[in-house]
Design a protein around this motif. Structure first.
Motif, PDB file in Angstrom:
ATOM      1  N   PHE A 179       0.724  -1.285  -0.068  1.00 16.42           N
ATOM      2  CA  PHE A 179      -0.021  -0.094  -0.166  1.00 16.42           C
ATOM      3  C   PHE A 179       0.946   1.296   0.035  1.00 16.42           C
ATOM      4  O   PHE A 179       0.479   2.236  -0.746  1.00 16.42           O
ATOM      5  N   MET A 180       2.125   1.292   0.815  1.00 17.48           N
ATOM      6  CA  MET A 180       2.772   2.428   0.828  1.00 17.48           C
ATOM      7  C   MET A 180       3.482   2.290  -0.503  1.00 17.48           C
ATOM      8  O   MET A 180       3.822   3.729  -1.010  1.00 17.48           O
ATOM      9  N   ALA A 181       3.610   1.514  -1.181  1.00 19.47           N
ATOM     10  CA  ALA A 181       4.661   1.359  -2.502  1.00 19.47           C
ATOM     11  C   ALA A 181       3.576   2.073  -3.536  1.00 19.47           C
ATOM     12  O   ALA A 181       4.132   2.867  -4.308  1.00 19.47           O
ATOM     13  N   GLU A 182       2.157   1.598  -3.601  1.00 23.36           N
ATOM     14  CA  GLU A 182       1.710   2.395  -4.369  1.00 23.36           C
ATOM     15  C   GLU A 182       1.286   3.712  -4.229  1.00 23.36           C
ATOM     16  O   GLU A 182       1.298   4.542  -4.989  1.00 23.36           O
ATOM     17  N   ASP A 183       1.235   4.356  -2.911  1.00 19.45           N
ATOM     18  CA  ASP A 183       1.114   5.463  -2.621  1.00 19.45           C
ATOM     19  C   ASP A 183       2.217   6.150  -2.890  1.00 19.45           C
ATOM     20  O   ASP A 183       2.148   7.356  -3.719  1.00 19.45           O
ATOM     21  N   TYR A 184       3.542   5.741  -3.078  1.00 19.81           N
ATOM     22  CA  TYR A 184       4.729   6.232  -3.233  1.00 19.81           C
ATOM     23  C   TYR A 184       4.777   6.516  -4.929  1.00 19.81           C
ATOM     24  O   TYR A 184       5.092   7.538  -5.453  1.00 19.81           O
ATOM     25  N   MET A 185       4.339   5.553  -5.732  1.00 25.18           N
ATOM     26  CA  MET A 185       4.369   5.586  -7.180  1.00 25.18           C
ATOM     27  C   MET A 185       3.347   6.420  -7.521  1.00 25.18           C
ATOM     28  O   MET A 185       3.745   7.191  -8.560  1.00 25.18           O
ATOM     29  N   ASN A 186       2.083   6.660  -6.923  1.00 23.14           N
ATOM     30  CA  ASN A 186       1.226   7.676  -7.294  1.00 23.14           C
ATOM     31  C   ASN A 186       1.774   9.190  -6.882  1.00 23.14           C
ATOM     32  O   ASN A 186       1.662  10.000  -7.958  1.00 23.14           O
ATOM     33  N   GLU A 187       2.380   9.379  -5.787  1.00 17.31           N
ATOM     34  CA  GLU A 187       3.046  10.460  -5.541  1.00 17.31           C
ATOM     35  C   GLU A 187       3.898  10.766  -6.488  1.00 17.31           C
ATOM     36  O   GLU A 187       4.273  12.198  -6.943  1.00 17.31           O
ATOM     37  N   LEU A 188       4.919   9.819  -6.890  1.00 16.10           N
ATOM     38  CA  LEU A 188       6.044  10.261  -7.971  1.00 16.10           C
ATOM     39  C   LEU A 188       5.418  10.522  -9.219  1.00 16.10           C
ATOM     40  O   LEU A 188       6.037  11.486  -9.736  1.00 16.10           O
ATOM     41  N   GLY A 189       4.237  10.091  -9.615  1.00 15.05           N
ATOM     42  CA  GLY A 189       3.563  10.397 -10.720  1.00 15.05           C
ATOM     43  C   GLY A 189       3.157  11.883 -10.617  1.00 15.05           C
ATOM     44  O   GLY A 189       3.476  12.575 -11.662  1.00 15.05           O
ATOM     45  N   LYS A 190       2.508  12.288  -9.546  1.00 13.94           N
ATOM     46  CA  LYS A 190       2.419  13.867  -9.345  1.00 13.94           C
ATOM     47  C   LYS A 190       3.560  14.653  -9.259  1.00 13.94           C
ATOM     48  O   LYS A 190       3.671  15.650 -10.169  1.00 13.94           O
ATOM     49  N   GLY A 191       4.797  14.085  -8.929  1.00 13.72           N
ATOM     50  CA  GLY A 191       5.890  14.796  -8.810  1.00 13.72           C
ATOM     51  C   GLY A 191       6.639  14.920 -10.205  1.00 13.72           C
ATOM     52  O   GLY A 191       7.225  16.095 -10.705  1.00 13.72           O
ATOM     53  N   PHE A 192       6.319  14.026 -11.094  1.00  7.62           N
ATOM     54  CA  PHE A 192       6.726  14.265 -12.522  1.00  7.62           C
ATOM     55  C   PHE A 192       5.965  15.175 -13.227  1.00  7.62           C
ATOM     56  O   PHE A 192       6.389  15.825 -14.101  1.00  7.62           O
ATOM     57  N   GLU A 193       4.757  15.113 -13.061  1.00  8.43           N
ATOM     58  CA  GLU A 193       3.820  16.044 -13.483  1.00  8.43           C
ATOM     59  C   GLU A 193       4.065  17.481 -13.252  1.00  8.43           C
ATOM     60  O   GLU A 193       4.261  18.404 -14.095  1.00  8.43           O
ATOM     61  N   ASP A 194       4.563  17.876 -11.976  1.00 11.02           N
ATOM     62  CA  ASP A 194       4.827  19.111 -11.433  1.00 11.02           C
ATOM     63  C   ASP A 194       6.138  19.467 -12.350  1.00 11.02           C
ATOM     64  O   ASP A 194       6.594  20.595 -12.736  1.00 11.02           O
ATOM     65  N   LEU A 195       7.181  18.564 -12.287  1.00 14.20           N
ATOM     66  CA  LEU A 195       8.436  18.762 -12.865  1.00 14.20           C
ATOM     67  C   LEU A 195       8.276  19.143 -14.410  1.00 14.20           C
ATOM     68  O   LEU A 195       9.295  19.736 -15.083  1.00 14.20           O
ATOM     69  N   SER A 196       7.320  18.501 -15.065  1.00 16.20           N
ATOM     70  CA  SER A 196       6.968  18.755 -16.433  1.00 16.20           C
ATOM     71  C   SER A 196       6.527  19.893 -16.940  1.00 16.20           C
ATOM     72  O   SER A 196       6.749  20.581 -17.869  1.00 16.20           O
ATOM     73  N   ARG A 197       6.092  20.680 -15.697  1.00 10.57           N
ATOM     74  CA  ARG A 197       5.478  21.997 -15.879  1.00 10.57           C
ATOM     75  C   ARG A 197       6.473  23.039 -15.604  1.00 10.57           C
ATOM     76  O   ARG A 197       6.110  24.333 -15.838  1.00 10.57           O
ATOM     77  N   LYS A 198       7.616  22.767 -15.002  1.00 16.36           N
ATOM     78  CA  LYS A 198       8.723  23.581 -14.744  1.00 16.36           C
ATOM     79  C   LYS A 198       9.682  23.672 -16.064  1.00 16.36           C
ATOM     80  O   LYS A 198      10.445  22.817 -16.513  1.00 16.36           O
ATOM     81  N   ARG A 199       9.462  24.556 -17.045  1.00 18.79           N
ATOM     82  CA  ARG A 199      10.129  24.926 -18.127  1.00 18.79           C
ATOM     83  C   ARG A 199      11.561  25.432 -17.689  1.00 18.79           C
ATOM     84  O   ARG A 199      11.598  26.242 -16.872  1.00 18.79           O
ATOM     85  N   LEU A 200      12.535  25.042 -18.509  1.00 16.47           N
ATOM     86  CA  LEU A 200      14.062  25.291 -18.140  1.00 16.47           C
ATOM     87  C   LEU A 200      14.668  26.179 -19.193  1.00 16.47           C
ATOM     88  O   LEU A 200      14.567  25.754 -20.234  1.00 16.47           O
ATOM     89  N   THR A 201      14.979  27.298 -18.880  1.00 18.91           N
ATOM     90  CA  THR A 201      16.147  27.951 -19.847  1.00 18.91           C
ATOM     91  C   THR A 201      17.468  27.244 -19.869  1.00 18.91           C
ATOM     92  O   THR A 201      17.709  26.579 -18.908  1.00 18.91           O
ATOM     93  N   ASP A 202      18.029  27.453 -20.892  1.00 18.03           N
ATOM     94  CA  ASP A 202      19.428  26.736 -21.010  1.00 18.03           C
ATOM     95  C   ASP A 202      20.340  27.393 -19.794  1.00 18.03           C
ATOM     96  O   ASP A 202      21.512  26.697 -19.289  1.00 18.03           O
ATOM     97  N   ALA A 203      20.048  28.940 -19.600  1.00 13.95           N
ATOM     98  CA  ALA A 203      20.714  29.242 -18.535  1.00 13.95           C
ATOM     99  C   ALA A 203      20.370  28.681 -17.086  1.00 13.95           C
ATOM    100  O   ALA A 203      21.439  28.728 -16.301  1.00 13.95           O
ATOM    101  N   ALA A 204      19.134  28.266 -16.719  1.00 11.55           N
ATOM    102  CA  ALA A 204      18.791  27.649 -15.668  1.00 11.55           C
ATOM    103  C   ALA A 204      19.527  26.355 -15.636  1.00 11.55           C
ATOM    104  O   ALA A 204      19.921  25.885 -14.328  1.00 11.55           O
ATOM    105  N   VAL A 205      19.534  25.657 -16.588  1.00 19.94           N
ATOM    106  CA  VAL A 205      20.117  24.270 -16.731  1.00 19.94           C
ATOM    107  C   VAL A 205      21.615  24.388 -16.161  1.00 19.94           C
ATOM    108  O   VAL A 205      22.151  23.667 -15.553  1.00 19.94           O
ATOM    109  N   GLU A 206      22.308  25.221 -17.001  1.00 18.45           N
ATOM    110  CA  GLU A 206      23.814  25.523 -16.520  1.00 18.45           C
ATOM    111  C   GLU A 206      24.022  25.900 -15.005  1.00 18.45           C
ATOM    112  O   GLU A 206      24.875  25.541 -14.530  1.00 18.45           O
TER     113      GLU A 206
END
Length: 311
Positions: A191-218
């Motif tokens: 149950f905890m593993a499923e919860d982690y994977m679901n939250e990981l999915g939300k984390g990836f969605e949040d990351l995908s909305r974070k647009r990065l400039t090349d300057a930010a990457v550097e």
């Protein structure tokens, strides 16, 4: 085989990301894996005596019965969890048909682990992420029984075991008290593993909305791989090489060409770097250190995740 690995097995045609072990053709069940990984031995407890032959009260030596190796000295409160008990636990936890991807023994039997693929497959950000369960144990009294999630991004075999504030990926059981009852409680792991994977999915969605400039990457790369003011010329040159390597994994990796320039792409690049990049100096225990970071979490990937999410 490297210095810290005593015995180990793995499945698949290619060596896994940690680069260790002896290959077997197909993922075995628990009985086969126990033998293939060289874990078919028992730990017994023997009294401890001083050089003068006086018994030391409250302490016992954990001894491998098959060869008499002393694995560690523990208190009388310490309860042994045999290797076969660990497999029995994961067998019952994951159900009939579970197959073990890798298992083995480190440091002369003082530390053991098994890794099994969970039956559920996840599609996150349009990609297949496979969740693995790692059960690690120590026989020397140095640590607890640990059960941890290790998600693998299939397309590149990178680990994505991020430390999330919203869900745990690692749970511990101490070698004291009623171990059977504690393992029974640990059945909530799925149950905890499923919860982690679901939250990981939300984390990836949040990351995908974070647009990065090349300057930010550097800027992020420089923060992840800093150069000290008093660094030697050689050290500075080596770190600049590592920075270039990390940047190349972000901009040029074939598996990321269809991913926009965002936080999700950057985290995958850092994970690829943390998992596969050659270190400045390869120590004799380098592969074991990498394997432990993969099980317990890689600080570099976690720091990258915090940097992007804080922006």
């Amino acid at each position: 085989m490297s210095a810290e690995v005593e015995t180990m097995m793995f499945t698949g045609r290619e060596r896994p990301w940690h680069g260790l072990g002896t290959q077997v053709e197909e993922a075995p069940d628990s009985k086969e894996a126990l033998i293939a990984a060289g874990l078919d031995w028992d730990v017994v407890q023997r009294p401890v005596f001083t050089q003068d032959g006086v018994k030391v009260p409250g302490y016992f030596a954990n001894v491998r019965q098959q060869d008499g190796s002393i694995l560690g000295v523990v208190t009388s409160r310490y309860k042994v969890v045999q290797n076969r008990d660990a497999f029995a636990f994961t067998d019952e936890l994951l159900g009939e048909g579970v197959r073990y991807e890798t298992a083995g023994s480190l440091m002369g039997g003082r530390k053991t682990w098994i890794l099994a693929k969970l039956p559920t497959r996840y599609i996150i950000q349009g990609e297949q992420i496979l969740p693995y369960l790692v059960f690690s144990n120590t026989h020397d009294g140095s640590g607890a029984i640990k059960i941890a999630m290790t998600p693998i991004r299939v397309v590149c075999n990178n680990t994505l075991n991020l430390a999330l504030n919203t869900a745990d990926r690692c749970w511990s059981i101490h070698h004291t008290g009623d171990i059977a009852a504690k393992l029974e409680d640990a059945r909530e792991t799925l149950f905890m593993a499923e919860d982690y994977m679901n939250e990981l999915g939300k984390g990836f969605e949040d990351l995908s909305r974070k647009r990065l400039t090349d300057a930010a990457v550097e800027e992020y790369i420089q923060e992840l791989l800093p150069i000290a003011d008093d660094a030697s010329e050689t050290t500075e040159k080596n770190i600049l090489r590592l920075r270039k390597d990390m940047a190349a994994r972000y901009y040029d990796a074939p598996d990321l060409q269809g991913v926009r320039k965002n936080g999700y792409r950057f985290i995958n690049a850092v994970s690829d770097f943390a998992t596969h990049a050659a270190p400045i100096r390869r120590t004799k225990n380098y592969q074991e250190t990498l394997f432990n970071k993969t099980m317990e979490g890689n600080p570099l990937t976690d720091k990258a995740y915090r940097l992007v999410m804080a922006a």
